[in-house]
Write a protein that holds these residues in place. Structure first.
Motif: not given
Length: 353
Positions: A125, A198, A209, A242-245, A248-249, A313-314
């Motif tokens: 990361t 991300d 993405y 940021n959905y994965d920062k 990510p759930s 994740k999204y």
């Protein structure tokens, strides 16, 4: 009888070329043998180690081994070229050194880029290896090599550095926007605002993405496979979701309504069973987060329920919502639970005259 005394000078002249040529040929053969056997065996040993950096080093120098042996043998052979003036021999020596430095620079550039990619992969990361860092590392290494080549050829690099300073100032003024995007890209990567892979949503409404962060642009791949290119300066200044920062759930909410005539306790039990089945069966649902079912509203024609899932994740929400709606509709029909149509009662009063 006259031609015999001339045979010795002819042989000596031939030997003046044969010995250097033989030395160069022997160097090439030794280089090929070293590459074919010693380097190959050493690389086989390094492939078994956990650290992959040694594989990067051995792959980088592989294509330069024969050239290095050739240059070494050529330098040795030049000592036997007595028929060439010392000035030309000195110039040949400088050329050999310059080519050697160039070869080492190219190998070092490949090693640096390979180690950067490997390090970025190990960091996970942290700092990602994108084209902006790869190209920057390559330019720095090659620039140092070029300066060393100029120095080896007897050229002073001080005027070049001065020219680069003055020229850099002029270029920075002419390419203000480009440099702004460049440093904005560095800021994005170092601050970890976004990174490749991300899924992000910009305040401009663009979602997708992150594909790559280049010198000037950040590319987004939308879920429709469209590419959106955004200048780095705008990404740096934008408000980004940021959905994965971090984790990510995220929460997935589904609303459903049942008739006022329904047994609410029975409805909540059935809905919970369906939701738990979706969590267990759908890959995109987070298994260690059970579904939550809650009543929340007395609506015009129904008592409304909200069901909360946790997606990994999204994008997983689409599968979760689809599967839940299919199952809950089928189960409600089997249990006799009514999902009412919108109902509105109108009272019309006629005026008596």
């Amino acid at each position: 009888v006259i031609s015999r005394p001339m045979e010795k000078p002819i042989i000596e002249n031939i030997m003046l070329f044969v010995v250097p040529a033989g030395t160069v040929l022997a160097g090439i053969i030794l280089g090929w043998l070293f590459k074919r056997f010693i380097h190959h065996r050493l690389k086989t040993v390094t492939e078994k180690t956990e650290w992959k950096g040694d594989d990067v080093i051995f792959d980088a120098i592989k294509s330069h081994i024969v050239l290095w042996f050739f240059l070494a043998s050529l330098n040795m052979a030049s000592a036997n070229l007595t028929f060439i003036s010392p000035e030309y021999l000195a110039f040949l020596s400088k050329i050999i050194v310059a080519v050697l430095i160039l070869s080492i620079t190219l190998a070092a550039s490949r090693i640096g880029v390979g180690l950067l990619n490997y390090w970025a992969e190990r960091q996970g990361t942290n700092l990602p290896s994108t084209s902006i860092f790869v190209n920057l590392a390559r330019i720095i290494i090659i620039s140092i090599g070029v300066l060393m080549i100029l120095q080896s050829l007897g050229l002073s690099i001080a005027p070049f550095l001065t020219a680069l300073g003055v020229g850099g100032l002029a270029i920075s003024l002419a390419l203000k926007d480009t440099l702004s995007d460049f440093f904005a890209g560095l800021h994005i990567l170092l601050s970890q605002k976004v990174k490749p892979g991300d899924f992000v949503e910009m305040d401009s409404g663009h979602m997708g993405y992150v594909g790559n962060i280049t010198w000037r642009h950040t590319t987004l791949m939308e879920r429709t496979n469209n590419i959106v290119t955004i200048p780095n300066a705008k990404v740096s200044a934008a408000i980004v979701k940021n959905y994965d920062k971090g984790d990510p759930s995220f929460s997935v909410r589904v609303a459903v309504g049942v008739s006022y005539d329904s047994d609410l306790e029975h409805v909540i039990q059935v809905t919970q069973e369906v939701a738990d089945g979706v969590v267990q069966d759908v890959d995109g649902a987070k298994k260690d987060s059970p579904a939550v079912v809650r009543y929340f509203e007395f609506a015009d024609s129904s008592v409304n329920i909200k069901v909360y899932f946790r997606g990994l994740k999204y994008g997983d929400q689409h599968t979760i919502i689809d599967e839940f709606i299919r199952r809950v509709h089928k189960r409600y029909n089997a249990e006799g639970i009514n999902i009412p149509f919108p109902i509105r009662t109108l009272i019309h009063q006629n005026e008596q005259k």
